[in-house]
Design an enzyme around this catalytic site. Structure first.
Site, PDB file in Angstrom:
ATOM      1  CB  CYS A 173      46.969  27.815  20.928  1.00 21.84           C
ATOM      2  SG  CYS A 173      46.257  29.202  20.004  1.00 21.84           S
ATOM      3  CB  CYS A 200      32.939  36.136  27.715  1.00 22.35           C
ATOM      4  SG  CYS A 200      33.548  34.668  28.575  1.00 22.35           S
ATOM      5  CB  CYS A 234      42.705  24.783  14.999  1.00 22.24           C
ATOM      6  SG  CYS A 234      42.888  26.564  15.223  1.00 22.24           S
ATOM      7  CB  CYS A 252      44.673  24.356  21.748  1.00 18.00           C
ATOM      8  SG  CYS A 252      43.034  23.973  21.094  1.00 18.00           S
ATOM      9  CB  CYS A 279      29.542  28.625  25.312  1.00 12.54           C
ATOM     10  SG  CYS A 279      29.221  29.485  26.854  1.00 12.54           S
ATOM     11  NE  ARG A 295      31.039  30.917  32.546  1.00 13.17           N
ATOM     12  CZ  ARG A 295      30.942  31.749  31.506  1.00 13.17           C
ATOM     13  NH1 ARG A 295      31.755  31.636  30.496  1.00 13.17           N
ATOM     14  NH2 ARG A 295      30.030  32.682  31.504  1.00 13.17           N
ATOM     15  CB  CYS A 327      28.335  33.029  24.804  1.00 11.67           C
ATOM     16  SG  CYS A 327      30.012  33.708  24.735  1.00 11.67           S
TER      17      CYS A 327
END
Length: 410
Positions: free
Chosen positions: A69, A202, A65, A72, A109, A272, A142
């Protein structure tokens, strides 16, 4: 305790607590913890009974990626030794999804690392959504692909997506300390795009990144204002090879207080428990079911989770039941668009991932979507650390399921 009685009354009326009340929940002592859980549990049962919704993650594209972040494992510059692979084919993704559905999940998901999807990526994911829905009747899907541009949410909806996940992760005031390659406003914009397209939004948070109580309350109040159907709560997994690898700030008691605060602020929303529950809640996971009405089954994006059967046994032993495919997750007034901390489309949003899409994650924790293996140290191994020390023994990189030749954990 007058505070808890007040919060229960407000939760049953869908009335927003004051910031002072929310902060007071986080400040309660361990001696009062069971009272806090019992109070928030009344609100949870009022709106969701004893049902637990199961969700299953499929990592469509892992690692590499360009975003930075800090939490992550898939970030730019990550030294975490995670699986790295490009897009799964639609049939591969559908096969992975079927494993989760066979284990009891009702929502799949689909997550992909990256800043956000190109139009070609949206075409690819749209084909995957269609394949999954054709091969698995009644499944909810999702998507979590990162920052969206105009028109992309509508295309995902037209392909059959039910929801879109993109987490705020932390407060606006501290966001720049966690990520510099995109902004808090970018995340808000993507959640709003999902809403506007008619997708179930979400959006959630990551706790344990060194934030203050005020930061936690800020992000949860911001989430209530955004009005998502689903709020995933992630607990940071400090993956080795990420900037937050040394941030072991959570105890099981702290996690339960955070979940209770979220439930009081968002009483009628799908809350969740996402990444990090095995690492930080540990043997107190069953208590968390009295606060949240949704969990992820099996593994996360780049880390391993508790065995799927152990999740099902935990739910049954705690006196809860798995939500059936034919049951509607959200209370009737929310399905009808009636408002209250997050009204909207039916179904409640996905939630969780970690590296997913521009770090939209759920699994917070430095790594992917969260989480960890539930294995305990073997006999004769070093003493287990105390509650406030690092539990690196509970963190394992996923080596099975999507992107591998090994059977998934579901």
């Amino acid at each position: 305790m007058d505070l808890l009685n007040t919060l229960v009354d407000k939760g049953l009326r869908r009335e927003l607590p004051t910031r002072e009340e929310a902060l007071a929940v986080l400040a309660t002592s361990d001696d009062d913890l069971l009272d806090v859980v019992a109070a928030a549990g009344k609100v949870r049962r009022h709106w969701f009974g004893r049902r637990v919704k199961l969700n299953y993650l499929v990592n469509l594209k892992s690692g590499l990626c360009p975003e930075d972040c800090s939490y992550c494992s898939q970030r730019l510059g990550s030294k975490a030794e995670i699986l790295k692979y490009t897009w799964l084919k639609p049939d591969q993704a559908s096969e992975a999804a079927a494993a989760g559905l066979a284990g009891g999940a009702k929502r799949v998901c689909l997550v992909a690392s990256g800043r956000g999807p190109t139009d070609r990526d949206v075409d690819r994911v749209s084909e995957t959504i269609k394949t999954i829905k054709e091969q698995n009747e009644g499944v909810e899907v999702c998507a979590c692909l990162g920052l969206l541009t105009d028109g992309q949410a509508e295309r995902l909806r037209d392909a059959g997506a039910d929801a879109y996940n993109h987490n705020l992760n932390t407060s606006e005031g501290t966001y720049g300390d966690i990520t510099t390659t995109h902004t808090y406003a970018d995340r808000v914009d993507t959640v709003q795009k999902a809403h506007a397209a008619g997708l179930s939004a979400c959006s959630g948070l990551i706790a344990g990144m060194g934030e203050s109580d005020e930061d936690l309350v800020d992000v949860v109040y911001s989430l209530r204002e955004l009005d998502p159907d689903s709020v995933p709560v992630n607990f940071l997994i400090p993956f080795e090879g990420t900037p937050l690898a040394k941030e072991w700030n959570l105890t099981p008691q702290r996690c339960l207080r955070i979940l209770a605060m979220v439930r009081f602020v968002c009483p009628d929303v799908e809350v969740r428990i996402a990444g990090g529950r095995e690492v930080h809640l540990r043997t107190m996971q069953p208590l968390a079911l009295h606060l949240a009405n949704s969990i992820f089954l099996g593994d996360y994006l780049t880390s391993e989770g508790q065995a799927g059967k152990a999740d099902l046994d935990m739910i049954a032993d705690a006196g809860f039941e798995v939500e059936g495919a034919g049951e509607v997750t959200l209370p009737e007034h929310r399905v009808a668009g009636g408002g209250g901390c997050g009204s909207h489309a039916s179904g409640g949003g996905c939630g969780s991932h970690e590296g997913g899409g521009c770090g939209s994650h759920e699994g917070a924790g430095g790594g992917v979507c969260g989480s960890v293996p539930a294995s305990s140290p073997a006999a004769g191994s070093p003493a287990v650390p105390s509650a406030n020390e690092a539990r690196t023994d509970l963190v394992a990189v996923r080596r099975r399921g999507a992107g591998t030749d090994l059977a998934p954990n579901a």
